[in-house]
Enzyme design. Structure first.
Site, PDB file in Angstrom:
ATOM      1  N   ARG A 138       0.864  -1.176   0.000  1.00 18.83           N
ATOM      2  CA  ARG A 138       0.000   0.000   0.000  1.00 18.83           C
ATOM      3  C   ARG A 138       0.901   1.226   0.000  1.00 18.83           C
ATOM      4  NH1 ARG A 138      -1.896  -3.736   3.645  1.00 18.83           N
ATOM      5  NH2 ARG A 138      -4.043  -4.469   3.321  1.00 18.83           N
ATOM      6  N   LYS A 165      -2.251  -1.739   7.459  1.00 19.12           N
ATOM      7  CA  LYS A 165      -3.702  -1.671   7.609  1.00 19.12           C
ATOM      8  C   LYS A 165      -4.275  -2.919   8.269  1.00 19.12           C
ATOM      9  CE  LYS A 165      -7.840  -0.750   4.836  1.00 19.12           C
ATOM     10  NZ  LYS A 165      -8.347  -0.477   3.467  1.00 19.12           N
ATOM     11  N   HIS A 245      -2.299   3.225  -5.329  1.00 22.64           N
ATOM     12  CA  HIS A 245      -2.721   1.829  -5.153  1.00 22.64           C
ATOM     13  C   HIS A 245      -2.479   0.990  -6.403  1.00 22.64           C
ATOM     14  CE1 HIS A 245      -4.914  -1.246  -2.903  1.00 22.64           C
ATOM     15  NE2 HIS A 245      -5.551  -1.549  -4.014  1.00 22.64           N
ATOM     16  N   ARG A 248       0.183  -1.891  -6.044  1.00 23.04           N
ATOM     17  CA  ARG A 248      -0.313  -3.072  -5.331  1.00 23.04           C
ATOM     18  C   ARG A 248      -1.295  -3.851  -6.205  1.00 23.04           C
ATOM     19  NH1 ARG A 248      -1.099  -5.050  -0.140  1.00 23.04           N
ATOM     20  NH2 ARG A 248      -3.201  -5.614   0.529  1.00 23.04           N
ATOM     21  N   HIS A 271      -3.060  -9.418   2.156  1.00 22.73           N
ATOM     22  CA  HIS A 271      -4.525  -9.405   2.122  1.00 22.73           C
ATOM     23  C   HIS A 271      -5.064 -10.355   3.185  1.00 22.73           C
ATOM     24  CE1 HIS A 271      -4.281  -7.493  -1.928  1.00 22.73           C
ATOM     25  NE2 HIS A 271      -5.418  -6.979  -1.548  1.00 22.73           N
ATOM     26  N   TYR A 280      -8.951  -8.925  -7.882  1.00 23.56           N
ATOM     27  CA  TYR A 280      -7.746  -9.015  -8.697  1.00 23.56           C
ATOM     28  C   TYR A 280      -7.717 -10.337  -9.457  1.00 23.56           C
ATOM     29  CZ  TYR A 280      -6.377  -5.253  -5.535  1.00 23.56           C
ATOM     30  OH  TYR A 280      -6.349  -4.112  -4.799  1.00 23.56           O
TER      31      TYR A 280
END
Length: 296
Positions: A138, A165, A245, A248, A271, A280
């Site tokens: 990120r 995050k 972003h 990523r 993730h 994705y």
């Protein structure tokens, strides 16, 4: 409503979301919202902004108002069927499609890198793009890197993310950045940046002035987005949709196209679940065994 903001901080909300929550609560208050709020007030707030704010923004505002109530032990109006029905109606009327960041895919990344020169800012941007892509980071993780977070090993680099995050407790997460097999190696690019900049401690990525002067402070997340868009445009690629972003997203999508397992991709990107990675996978597999490709 400073009391509500303080409650959010005390509830352990991530540092990088404080500004967004403050903004959401300030907007609610400026409209006439108050704490505690009842379902009718929150539904009226939604209706008043149904045509001026995006669905994604309204959803986030409701989540913030909900969190503010729960943090203070107040009845949560956002859980009422009245508020939920109002939000459902807005979604049906306006749709819920999100404008996700456009992924900077491997081939396009190489195209961008081939246009970068050898100046101080060029060297920094080359390292930033390659490290951001290779780590599936990120933008907050890219700019949050310090020299002490990087360990040199025989295979490349081990980057320790002190806080991200999905790691709000700060346990840390290690990410391997291997030596590249192409002309664009993330490890060598980072080593070159650190060598020419003379940076040995503190933030890895910093602002670079017009005359090559390197600032002491950390590069901002917004600057990463600006740099990505600028570099993409310099490669004669339409920059619309690209952001910080995109590195990523580009890594995850390119890895899916290359046949990398979702488990390995998640190990790199951090993730939290397959669900978070699913978009994705969908994008990366659009042309994999495509039915139309077998017919036309």
């Amino acid at each position: 409503m400073p009391g509500e903001v303080a409650a959010l901080v005390e509830a352990g909300i991530a540092d990088n979301t404080h500004l967004a929550y403050r903004s959401d609560l300030a907007h609610f208050a400026a409209w006439g919202g108050q704490m505690p709020a009842d379902p009718a007030l929150v539904a009226s707030y939604l209706a008043a902004h149904a045509e001026t704010l995006s669905v994604a923004t309204l959803v986030r505002r409701i989540a913030t108002i909900s969190k503010a109530h729960e943090a203070r032990g107040l009845p949560n109006p956002c859980r009422s069927e009245f508020v939920r029905a109002t939000l459902r109606g807005i979604k049906r009327t306006r749709g819920v499609a999100q404008r996700a960041a456009k992924p900077l895919l491997r081939e396009d990344l190489f195209r961008v890198l081939d246009t970068i020169g050898e100046g101080m800012k060029d060297t920094r941007d080359r390292a930033l793009l390659l490290i951001g892509f290779a780590g599936g980071f990120r933008r907050s993780e890219i700019v949050g890197l310090d020299c002490d977070d990087i360990e040199r090993v025989r295979q490349g680099l081990i980057v320790t993310l002190i806080r991200s995050k999905t790691d709000q407790e700060g346990a840390g997460r290690k990410v391997g950045i291997p030596f590249g097999r192409t002309r664009h190696c993330p490890v060598l690019a980072l080593e070159q940046w650190l060598a020419v900049s003379g940076i040995k401690t503190g933030p890895v990525f910093r602002p670079v002035g017009r005359h090559g002067h390197i600032a002491a402070q950390r590069l901002s997340g917004e600057a990463v987005s600006v740099n990505v868009k600028e570099r993409v445009a310099m490669a004669n690629i339409d920059p619309t949709g690209y952001s910080g972003h995109s590195l990523r997203a580009g890594f995850a999508t390119s890895a899916v196209q290359a046949g990398v397992s979702t488990l390995k991709i998640r190990s790199q990107t951090g993730h939290a679940s397959e669900v978070m990675l699913a978009r994705y996978v969908r994008d990366g597999e659009l042309f994999l065994d495509n039915a139309a490709g077998a017919l036309l």
